[in-house]
Design an enzyme around this catalytic site. Structure first.
Site, PDB file in Angstrom:
ATOM      1  N   HIS A 107       0.840  -1.207   0.000  1.00 54.95           N
ATOM      2  CA  HIS A 107       0.000   0.000   0.000  1.00 54.95           C
ATOM      3  C   HIS A 107       0.874   1.257   0.000  1.00 54.95           C
ATOM      4  O   HIS A 107       0.617   2.206  -0.742  1.00 54.95           O
ATOM      5  CB  HIS A 107      -0.899   0.052   1.250  1.00 54.95           C
ATOM      6  CG  HIS A 107      -1.937  -1.026   1.356  1.00 54.95           C
ATOM      7  ND1 HIS A 107      -2.034  -1.859   2.455  1.00 54.95           N
ATOM      8  CD2 HIS A 107      -2.950  -1.396   0.523  1.00 54.95           C
ATOM      9  CE1 HIS A 107      -3.064  -2.681   2.302  1.00 54.95           C
ATOM     10  NE2 HIS A 107      -3.630  -2.440   1.142  1.00 54.95           N
ATOM     11  N   LYS A 160     -18.374  -6.055   5.886  1.00 54.35           N
ATOM     12  CA  LYS A 160     -17.063  -6.712   5.881  1.00 54.35           C
ATOM     13  C   LYS A 160     -16.602  -6.976   7.297  1.00 54.35           C
ATOM     14  O   LYS A 160     -16.893  -6.213   8.208  1.00 54.35           O
ATOM     15  CB  LYS A 160     -16.026  -5.800   5.192  1.00 54.35           C
ATOM     16  CG  LYS A 160     -15.845  -6.092   3.731  1.00 54.35           C
ATOM     17  CD  LYS A 160     -14.543  -5.486   3.232  1.00 54.35           C
ATOM     18  CE  LYS A 160     -14.409  -5.604   1.723  1.00 54.35           C
ATOM     19  NZ  LYS A 160     -13.228  -4.956   1.206  1.00 54.35           N
ATOM     20  N   ARG A 178      -2.223  -6.552  -8.337  1.00 48.98           N
ATOM     21  CA  ARG A 178      -1.095  -7.442  -8.042  1.00 48.98           C
ATOM     22  C   ARG A 178      -1.001  -8.581  -9.039  1.00 48.98           C
ATOM     23  O   ARG A 178       0.053  -8.926  -9.519  1.00 48.98           O
ATOM     24  CB  ARG A 178      -1.230  -8.021  -6.630  1.00 48.98           C
ATOM     25  CG  ARG A 178      -0.881  -7.016  -5.564  1.00 48.98           C
ATOM     26  CD  ARG A 178      -1.493  -7.380  -4.251  1.00 48.98           C
ATOM     27  NE  ARG A 178      -2.954  -7.331  -4.320  1.00 48.98           N
ATOM     28  CZ  ARG A 178      -3.758  -7.445  -3.284  1.00 48.98           C
ATOM     29  NH1 ARG A 178      -3.259  -7.666  -2.104  1.00 48.98           N
ATOM     30  NH2 ARG A 178      -5.053  -7.359  -3.427  1.00 48.98           N
ATOM     31  N   SER A 225      -2.885  -7.908   2.786  1.00 51.36           N
ATOM     32  CA  SER A 225      -3.172  -7.815   4.220  1.00 51.36           C
ATOM     33  C   SER A 225      -3.549  -9.184   4.770  1.00 51.36           C
ATOM     34  O   SER A 225      -3.142  -9.547   5.877  1.00 51.36           O
ATOM     35  CB  SER A 225      -4.302  -6.815   4.469  1.00 51.36           C
ATOM     36  OG  SER A 225      -3.940  -5.547   3.995  1.00 51.36           O
TER      37      SER A 225
HETATM   38  P1  ADP Z   1      -9.949  -3.425  -0.504  1.00 47.47           P
HETATM   39  O1  ADP Z   1     -10.758  -4.095   0.563  1.00 47.47           O
HETATM   40  O2  ADP Z   1     -10.559  -2.164  -1.012  1.00 47.47           O
HETATM   41  O3  ADP Z   1      -9.472  -4.342  -1.615  1.00 47.47           O
HETATM   42  P2  ADP Z   1      -7.191  -3.354   0.411  1.00 47.47           P
HETATM   43  O4  ADP Z   1      -6.664  -2.612   1.585  1.00 47.47           O
HETATM   44  O5  ADP Z   1      -7.043  -4.843   0.424  1.00 47.47           O
HETATM   45  O6  ADP Z   1      -8.681  -2.906   0.294  1.00 47.47           O
HETATM   46  O7  ADP Z   1      -6.516  -2.821  -0.911  1.00 47.47           O
HETATM   47  C1  ADP Z   1      -6.659  -1.493  -1.353  1.00 47.47           C
HETATM   48  C2  ADP Z   1      -6.043  -1.360  -2.745  1.00 47.47           C
HETATM   49  O8  ADP Z   1      -4.635  -1.594  -2.663  1.00 47.47           O
HETATM   50  C3  ADP Z   1      -6.564  -2.364  -3.766  1.00 47.47           C
HETATM   51  O9  ADP Z   1      -6.633  -1.723  -5.037  1.00 47.47           O
HETATM   52  C4  ADP Z   1      -5.496  -3.434  -3.780  1.00 47.47           C
HETATM   53  O10 ADP Z   1      -5.455  -4.120  -5.016  1.00 47.47           O
HETATM   54  C5  ADP Z   1      -4.251  -2.607  -3.566  1.00 47.47           C
HETATM   55  N1  ADP Z   1      -3.150  -3.367  -2.985  1.00 47.47           N
HETATM   56  C6  ADP Z   1      -3.161  -4.148  -1.874  1.00 47.47           C
HETATM   57  N2  ADP Z   1      -1.951  -4.705  -1.649  1.00 47.47           N
HETATM   58  C7  ADP Z   1      -1.142  -4.257  -2.648  1.00 47.47           C
HETATM   59  C8  ADP Z   1       0.232  -4.489  -2.994  1.00 47.47           C
HETATM   60  N3  ADP Z   1       0.994  -5.322  -2.301  1.00 47.47           N
HETATM   61  N4  ADP Z   1       0.721  -3.849  -4.077  1.00 47.47           N
HETATM   62  C9  ADP Z   1      -0.080  -3.045  -4.816  1.00 47.47           C
HETATM   63  N5  ADP Z   1      -1.379  -2.791  -4.544  1.00 47.47           N
HETATM   64  C10 ADP Z   1      -1.905  -3.385  -3.490  1.00 47.47           C
END
Ligand code: ADP
Length: 161
Positions: free
Chosen positions: A19, A43, A92, A130
């Site tokens: 992130h 969620k 990803r 995560s």
């Molecule tokens: P959500 O529940 O909205 O998917 P996340 O916190 O899991 O929330 O992810 C938010 C955004 O960050 C999403 O677009 C996800 O694809 C992206 N993301 C999560 N981890 C990574 C990573 N390691 N590299 C790039 N983007 C990421």
């Protein structure tokens, strides 16, 4: 049309270096980036909204142009209210694609002026999620390469309860 402002929404449960990488790369290219910690009542999260907010704020401290906020409604309502026409998401793997495509189409249908930008995850972080971090931490594995010290401590506290 608010060209230089973007939003990066997510659950951040918890925030990872994946992130942070997306935030840094985006913040350089926009005048202002809103990082929005979303709270969806449907969620299930490991961390509460205020815990997720604290971790995001701590990890993003010092990155210029970044504003951290929370929201528990429909994302497009937040974007319309703040006149934000640029949305950032990270990709990803192919497995992210279908969900992101569906969300992007829904959001663009609700808010046609919105443009959505997808950044490819940096190769170093492309496998970090995560949920994977939580799973490894649950077995007391080493997560120090993928999250900050603060997040590591908060995960340990949470999982030992
Ligand atoms: P959500 O529940 O909205 O998917 P996340 O916190 O899991 O929330 O992810 C938010 C955004 O960050 C999403 O677009 C996800 O694809 C992206 N993301 C999560 N981890 C990574 C990573 N390691 N590299 C790039 N983007 C990421």
């Amino acid at each position: 049309m608010g060209k230089k402002i973007a939003a990066y929404p997510g659950s951040f449960d918890p925030i990872t270096y994946g992130h942070v990488n997306i935030v840094k790369r985006t913040a350089e290219r926009f005048n202002k980036l809103y990082v929005i910690v979303m709270n969806n009542p449907n969620k299930e999260y490991l961390f509460s909204l205020s815990e997720r907010l604290e971790m995001v704020k701590t990890d993003l401290k010092g990155i210029k142009n970044v504003v951290v906020d929370t929201f528990d409604g429909l994302l497009v309502d937040y974007l319309k209210r703040h006149r934000i026409f640029n949305l950032i998401r990270g990709l990803r793997a192919v497995s992210d694609f279908e969900y992101e495509l569906q969300m992007a189409n829904a959001n663009r249908s609700l808010f046609p002026e919105l443009e959505i930008f997808f950044l490819m995850a940096d190769t170093d972080f492309s496998f970090i999620s995560s949920s994977m971090i939580k799973e490894i931490a649950n077995y007391e594995g080493d997560i120090s390469k993928w999250v900050s010290k603060n997040v590591e401590i908060k995960l340990k506290e949470k999982l030992s309860k």
